[in-house]
Design a protein around this motif. Structure first.
Motif, PDB file in Angstrom:
ATOM      1  N   ALA A  52       0.827  -1.212   0.000  1.00 24.92           N
ATOM      2  CA  ALA A  52       0.000   0.000   0.000  1.00 24.92           C
ATOM      3  C   ALA A  52       0.863   1.266   0.000  1.00 24.92           C
ATOM      4  N   ARG A  53       2.145   1.126   0.319  1.00 22.81           N
ATOM      5  CA  ARG A  53       3.066   2.267   0.356  1.00 22.81           C
ATOM      6  C   ARG A  53       3.898   2.405  -0.918  1.00 22.81           C
ATOM      7  N   TRP A  54       3.692   1.519  -1.883  1.00 21.54           N
ATOM      8  CA  TRP A  54       4.462   1.619  -3.121  1.00 21.54           C
ATOM      9  C   TRP A  54       4.270   2.983  -3.765  1.00 21.54           C
ATOM     10  N   THR A  55       5.337   3.528  -4.276  1.00 18.91           N
ATOM     11  CA  THR A  55       5.280   4.796  -4.997  1.00 18.91           C
ATOM     12  C   THR A  55       5.017   4.514  -6.475  1.00 18.91           C
ATOM     13  N   ASP A  56       4.740   5.580  -7.213  1.00 16.32           N
ATOM     14  CA  ASP A  56       4.578   5.426  -8.663  1.00 16.32           C
ATOM     15  C   ASP A  56       5.845   4.850  -9.288  1.00 16.32           C
ATOM     16  N   ALA A  57       7.005   5.293  -8.819  1.00 15.04           N
ATOM     17  CA  ALA A  57       8.275   4.781  -9.352  1.00 15.04           C
ATOM     18  C   ALA A  57       8.443   3.298  -9.038  1.00 15.04           C
ATOM     19  N   ASP A  58       8.028   2.867  -7.849  1.00 13.30           N
ATOM     20  CA  ASP A  58       8.096   1.447  -7.493  1.00 13.30           C
ATOM     21  C   ASP A  58       7.245   0.622  -8.460  1.00 13.30           C
ATOM     22  N   VAL A  59       6.032   1.092  -8.703  1.00 18.19           N
ATOM     23  CA  VAL A  59       5.110   0.369  -9.586  1.00 18.19           C
ATOM     24  C   VAL A  59       5.657   0.329 -11.009  1.00 18.19           C
ATOM     25  N   GLU A  60       6.116   1.467 -11.495  1.00 20.13           N
ATOM     26  CA  GLU A  60       6.655   1.512 -12.869  1.00 20.13           C
ATOM     27  C   GLU A  60       7.846   0.575 -13.015  1.00 20.13           C
ATOM     28  N   GLY A  61       8.720   0.536 -12.022  1.00 13.76           N
ATOM     29  CA  GLY A  61       9.865  -0.361 -12.079  1.00 13.76           C
ATOM     30  C   GLY A  61       9.444  -1.819 -12.096  1.00 13.76           C
ATOM     31  N   ALA A  62       8.466  -2.174 -11.283  1.00 17.99           N
ATOM     32  CA  ALA A  62       7.992  -3.561 -11.231  1.00 17.99           C
ATOM     33  C   ALA A  62       7.285  -3.967 -12.521  1.00 17.99           C
ATOM     34  N   LEU A  63       6.685  -3.009 -13.201  1.00 20.45           N
ATOM     35  CA  LEU A  63       5.969  -3.324 -14.446  1.00 20.45           C
ATOM     36  C   LEU A  63       6.901  -3.819 -15.549  1.00 20.45           C
ATOM     37  N   THR A  64       8.183  -3.516 -15.456  1.00 26.93           N
ATOM     38  CA  THR A  64       9.106  -3.943 -16.504  1.00 26.93           C
ATOM     39  C   THR A  64       9.196  -5.464 -16.591  1.00 26.93           C
ATOM     40  N   HIS A  65       8.735  -6.167 -15.570  1.00 21.84           N
ATOM     41  CA  HIS A  65       8.787  -7.629 -15.549  1.00 21.84           C
ATOM     42  C   HIS A  65       7.475  -8.267 -15.990  1.00 21.84           C
ATOM     43  N   HIS A  66       6.520  -7.468 -16.414  1.00 22.26           N
ATOM     44  CA  HIS A  66       5.206  -8.008 -16.782  1.00 22.26           C
ATOM     45  C   HIS A  66       4.987  -7.904 -18.284  1.00 22.26           C
ATOM     46  N   PRO A  67       4.663  -9.029 -18.922  1.00 20.31           N
ATOM     47  CA  PRO A  67       4.382  -9.000 -20.364  1.00 20.31           C
ATOM     48  C   PRO A  67       2.997  -8.425 -20.630  1.00 20.31           C
ATOM     49  N   ARG A  68       2.752  -8.115 -21.878  1.00 19.61           N
ATOM     50  CA  ARG A  68       1.405  -7.694 -22.266  1.00 19.61           C
ATOM     51  C   ARG A  68       0.446  -8.846 -22.000  1.00 19.61           C
ATOM     52  N   ILE A  69      -0.756  -8.493 -21.576  1.00 21.44           N
ATOM     53  CA  ILE A  69      -1.781  -9.508 -21.366  1.00 21.44           C
ATOM     54  C   ILE A  69      -2.086 -10.158 -22.715  1.00 21.44           C
ATOM     55  N   GLY A  70      -2.194 -11.458 -22.713  1.00 21.42           N
ATOM     56  CA  GLY A  70      -2.458 -12.193 -23.935  1.00 21.42           C
ATOM     57  C   GLY A  70      -1.209 -12.633 -24.665  1.00 21.42           C
ATOM     58  N   PHE A 119      -0.534  -2.648 -20.081  1.00 20.39           N
ATOM     59  CA  PHE A 119      -1.787  -2.862 -19.362  1.00 20.39           C
ATOM     60  C   PHE A 119      -1.580  -4.011 -18.388  1.00 20.39           C
ATOM     61  N   LEU A 120      -1.825  -3.764 -17.125  1.00 20.57           N
ATOM     62  CA  LEU A 120      -1.626  -4.764 -16.084  1.00 20.57           C
ATOM     63  C   LEU A 120      -2.960  -5.110 -15.460  1.00 20.57           C
ATOM     64  N   ILE A 121      -3.224  -6.396 -15.380  1.00 11.44           N
ATOM     65  CA  ILE A 121      -4.440  -6.871 -14.737  1.00 11.44           C
ATOM     66  C   ILE A 121      -4.156  -8.228 -14.123  1.00 11.44           C
ATOM     67  N   ARG A 122      -4.765  -8.486 -12.998  1.00  5.46           N
ATOM     68  CA  ARG A 122      -4.675  -9.826 -12.417  1.00  5.46           C
ATOM     69  C   ARG A 122      -5.485 -10.732 -13.327  1.00  5.46           C
ATOM     70  N   ALA A 123      -4.803 -11.583 -14.076  1.00  6.73           N
ATOM     71  CA  ALA A 123      -5.455 -12.432 -15.065  1.00  6.73           C
ATOM     72  C   ALA A 123      -6.070 -13.676 -14.435  1.00  6.73           C
ATOM     73  N   ALA A 124      -5.461 -14.186 -13.397  1.00  8.70           N
ATOM     74  CA  ALA A 124      -5.916 -15.433 -12.791  1.00  8.70           C
ATOM     75  C   ALA A 124      -7.384 -15.321 -12.377  1.00  8.70           C
ATOM     76  N   GLY A 125      -8.164 -16.292 -12.820  1.00 15.61           N
ATOM     77  CA  GLY A 125      -9.575 -16.333 -12.461  1.00 15.61           C
ATOM     78  C   GLY A 125     -10.494 -15.503 -13.332  1.00 15.61           C
ATOM     79  N   ARG A 126      -9.938 -14.797 -14.308  1.00 16.14           N
ATOM     80  CA  ARG A 126     -10.747 -13.987 -15.211  1.00 16.14           C
ATOM     81  C   ARG A 126     -10.794 -14.643 -16.588  1.00 16.14           C
ATOM     82  N   SER A 127     -11.884 -14.429 -17.280  1.00 13.55           N
ATOM     83  CA  SER A 127     -11.989 -14.907 -18.655  1.00 13.55           C
ATOM     84  C   SER A 127     -11.413 -13.854 -19.595  1.00 13.55           C
ATOM     85  N   ARG A 128     -11.140 -14.257 -20.820  1.00 12.24           N
ATOM     86  CA  ARG A 128     -10.654 -13.300 -21.811  1.00 12.24           C
ATOM     87  C   ARG A 128     -11.673 -12.181 -22.027  1.00 12.24           C
ATOM     88  N   SER A 129     -12.952 -12.542 -22.034  1.00 11.35           N
ATOM     89  CA  SER A 129     -13.967 -11.502 -22.238  1.00 11.35           C
ATOM     90  C   SER A 129     -14.005 -10.533 -21.061  1.00 11.35           C
TER      91      SER A 129
END
Length: 171
Positions: A52-70, A119-129
């Motif tokens: 809950a204390r992550w900064t915008d810079a923390d989030v942006e840095g962590a996003l570099t490890h996430h592929p595009r959804i799909g 675009f980052l989303i928790r994919a687990a448990g969600r359908s493509r639609s």
């Protein structure tokens, strides 16, 4: 891994073990410093509080490890393996035919143009639609609202990854 095994690791190994959850240095340091944990829920509670204390810079840095959804992540690292597992956990239903993939790819491109990040989303448990509907909805967010959503999604993913790391841990 059981929580007692995590507790017994040296600090560097514990940090490396937890790093695939979210590559936010100070957050990982806090989780390692919080040991020993009496149980997995205690680790998850601290992880959520600190996320809950992550900064915008923390989030942006962590996003570099996430592929595009799909898109399937490349590489053999732990982050890629977790992303493959998470995207593999997308619920498949009759409305989730492969014809949604072009729409998701187009939405990814529009999102990146609008917000300048994947675009980052928790994919687990969600359908493509469901993912496509969320992508479309979030494209209407203003930058501040979207920043909050990205933070929340990353925290959800990090906690799911930690839970997966500690699956079956009751000690």
């Amino acid at each position: 891994m059981r929580i007692d095994e995590l507790n017994a690791l040296d600090a560097a190994t514990a940090r490396a073990t937890l790093a695939p959850a979210a590559d936010v240095g100070w957050w990982l340091d806090a989780l390692v410093a919080g040991r020993p944990y009496p149980d997995a829920p205690a680790l998850l509670a601290l992880a959520a509080t600190e996320a809950a204390r992550w900064t915008d810079a923390d989030v942006e840095g962590a996003l570099t490890h996430h592929p595009r959804i799909g898109e399937r992540p490349t590489g053999d690292g732990p982050e890629a393996a977790l992303s493959r597992r998470e995207q593999g956990a997308i619920r498949v239903g009759s409305s989730d035919a492969a014809d949604l993939e072009p729409a998701i790819a187009a939405g990814n491109a529009a999102y990146e143009d609008r917000f300048g990040r994947v675009f980052l989303i928790r994919a687990a448990g969600r359908s493509r639609s469901e993912i496509l509907a969320e992508l479309d909805r979030r494209l209407t967010n203003d930058p501040d609202a979207e920043r909050v959503e990205v933070h929340d999604q990353l925290a959800q993913i990090a906690l799911l990854r930690l839970e997966g790391l500690l699956e079956g841990s009751t000690t």
